[in-house]
Structures are given as C-alpha cells and as structure tokens.
Design a protein around this motif. Structure first.
Motif, mmCIF file in Angstrom:
data_model
loop_
_atom_site.group_PDB
_atom_site.id
_atom_site.type_symbol
_atom_site.label_atom_id
_atom_site.label_comp_id
_atom_site.label_asym_id
_atom_site.label_seq_id
_atom_site.Cartn_x
_atom_site.Cartn_y
_atom_site.Cartn_z
ATOM 1 N N ARG A 1 0.823 -1.207 0.000
ATOM 2 C CA ARG A 1 0.000 0.000 0.000
ATOM 3 C C ARG A 1 0.861 1.262 0.000
ATOM 4 N N LEU A 2 1.984 1.223 0.726
ATOM 5 C CA LEU A 2 2.873 2.380 0.779
ATOM 6 C C LEU A 2 3.855 2.434 -0.385
ATOM 7 N N GLY A 3 3.998 1.304 -1.074
ATOM 8 C CA GLY A 3 4.990 1.224 -2.146
ATOM 9 C C GLY A 3 6.402 1.296 -1.585
ATOM 10 N N ALA A 4 6.573 0.744 -0.389
ATOM 11 C CA ALA A 4 7.872 0.781 0.288
ATOM 12 C C ALA A 4 8.440 -0.627 0.361
ATOM 13 N N PHE A 5 9.678 -0.770 -0.064
ATOM 14 C CA PHE A 5 10.317 -2.078 -0.127
ATOM 15 C C PHE A 5 11.682 -1.996 0.550
ATOM 16 N N PRO A 6 12.305 -3.155 0.845
ATOM 17 C CA PRO A 6 13.598 -3.131 1.531
ATOM 18 C C PRO A 6 14.590 -2.183 0.867
ATOM 19 N N GLY A 7 15.205 -1.356 1.717
ATOM 20 C CA GLY A 7 16.158 -0.354 1.242
ATOM 21 C C GLY A 7 15.547 1.030 1.141
ATOM 22 N N ASP A 8 14.214 1.129 1.077
ATOM 23 C CA ASP A 8 13.547 2.430 0.991
ATOM 24 C C ASP A 8 13.543 3.121 2.350
ATOM 25 N N THR A 9 13.479 4.444 2.329
ATOM 26 C CA THR A 9 13.400 5.246 3.548
ATOM 27 C C THR A 9 11.979 5.758 3.704
ATOM 28 N N LEU A 10 11.425 5.627 4.920
ATOM 29 C CA LEU A 10 10.072 6.108 5.219
ATOM 30 C C LEU A 10 10.124 7.158 6.317
ATOM 31 N N ASN A 11 9.271 8.158 6.210
ATOM 32 C CA ASN A 11 9.080 9.114 7.290
ATOM 33 C C ASN A 11 7.923 8.595 8.137
ATOM 34 N N VAL A 12 8.197 8.283 9.389
ATOM 35 C CA VAL A 12 7.167 7.793 10.303
ATOM 36 C C VAL A 12 6.778 8.946 11.210
ATOM 37 N N VAL A 13 5.467 9.142 11.380
ATOM 38 C CA VAL A 13 4.956 10.270 12.145
ATOM 39 C C VAL A 13 4.285 9.759 13.412
ATOM 40 N N SER A 14 4.655 10.334 14.539
ATOM 41 C CA SER A 14 4.014 10.040 15.816
ATOM 42 C C SER A 14 3.139 11.235 16.170
#
Length: 167
Positions: A39-52
């Motif tokens: 759903r996020l289009g995120a795969f190993p090696g990708d960087t994600l911004n996680v929001v709390s």
C-alpha cells in the motif's frame, strides 16, 4: 526477527547496508507487513518518514514527531489485519520515538497450542500482577485471542444458526 526469518515469514534484502554506513547510524530499521508495504509502495532499502502524533509541545499546540526509518524487511503473517497495519522495529527505537524510554506498553505471548490459552491465562495474570512495576504498567490487562476475536465468533455462530434454519 531471526525466528521470523527462519519461518520464511520475513523477507530480508540480499544487499545489506554497510554496518557503519550513514544510514545505520541515523536511520533505524523497520520491518513492514506485506500489505502495508504494498500500500505504501515501500520495499527493503527504501526510507520512510514515520509520524508520531505525540511530540513536543510548542506554545499552545503539540507538534508531531517525525523520524526517518529504513525498511529492512517485509513480513507476512497470513492475517490481512496484521499484514496491512503492523510494523516491527527494535524496542529501544520504538521507546525513544514514542517517548516511552524504559516503559513497556504490551507483551505478546504465543503458545504452541492456542487452545491452552484458558490454562495458561491464570499463570500469566499472576505473573503480571507480581511484576507490574517492572513492566511499568500497573493497569496491564491480559486479552486472549478468543476475547480479541469475539465479534468474529459471534458472527460465525449467528451464521451457523441462520444456515440451520434455512436448510
């Protein structure tokens, strides 16, 4: 995580990052559920911004806390609800990100035989009561899989009754 990898439930990328590279020092790793990853289009090696949603208070409002994480693997539990909404990270990274240093908010126990939950539950309740301060939560509750899936079992029971009446 190693146990999940042995069970072929986690995909670890073949190309690993340098042990002392800039990504490892600045960006902790996370493992995403398969459906969440898709759903996020995120795969190993990708960087994600996680929001709390819980962050520092500035003036009259609260500012969300944002941190970059590197996707280091994908897991598949076989349950859509988990695969589409869960991620794993090191406990220390989660505690720091959520401002829960030294605190534990949940502990999950997996039994080889899920039907033994009724026999094990009293022992777990006694253990939690004895060590509540060590877990940093005096109000911890134990919820088993039957309790968590109560609505599903009610729907199945109703469906069984309706099928019997129809037939």
């Amino acid at each position: 995580l190693d146990d999940l990898a042995r069970q072929n439930k986690v995909v670890i990328p073949e190309k690993e990052r340098e042990p002392n590279g800039p990504d490892t020092a600045m960006r902790p790793g996370i493992i995403l559920g398969k459906e969440l990853s898709m759903r996020l289009g995120a795969f190993p090696g990708d960087t994600l911004n996680v929001v709390s949603p819980v962050g520092p208070v500035t003036g009259a409002s609260m500012t969300p806390k944002i941190r970059q994480f590197v996707v280091v693997g994908i897991f598949q539990s076989g349950m859509y609800e988990y695969d589409s909404s869960h991620l794993y990270m090191k406990r220390d990274d989660a505690q720091e990100f959520l401002d829960l240093r030294g605190k534990t908010t949940a502990v999950e126990v997996k039994l080889d035989d899920a039907e033994l939950v009724g026999a094990v539950r009293p022992e777990l309740e006694a253990l939690v009561k004895r060590h509540a301060t060590a877990l940093a939560r005096e109000d911890m509750k134990i919820r088993d899989w039957k309790e968590l899936n109560k609505n599903l079992f009610s729907a199945l029971k109703l469906e069984k009754i309706a099928t019997f009446i129809i037939l």
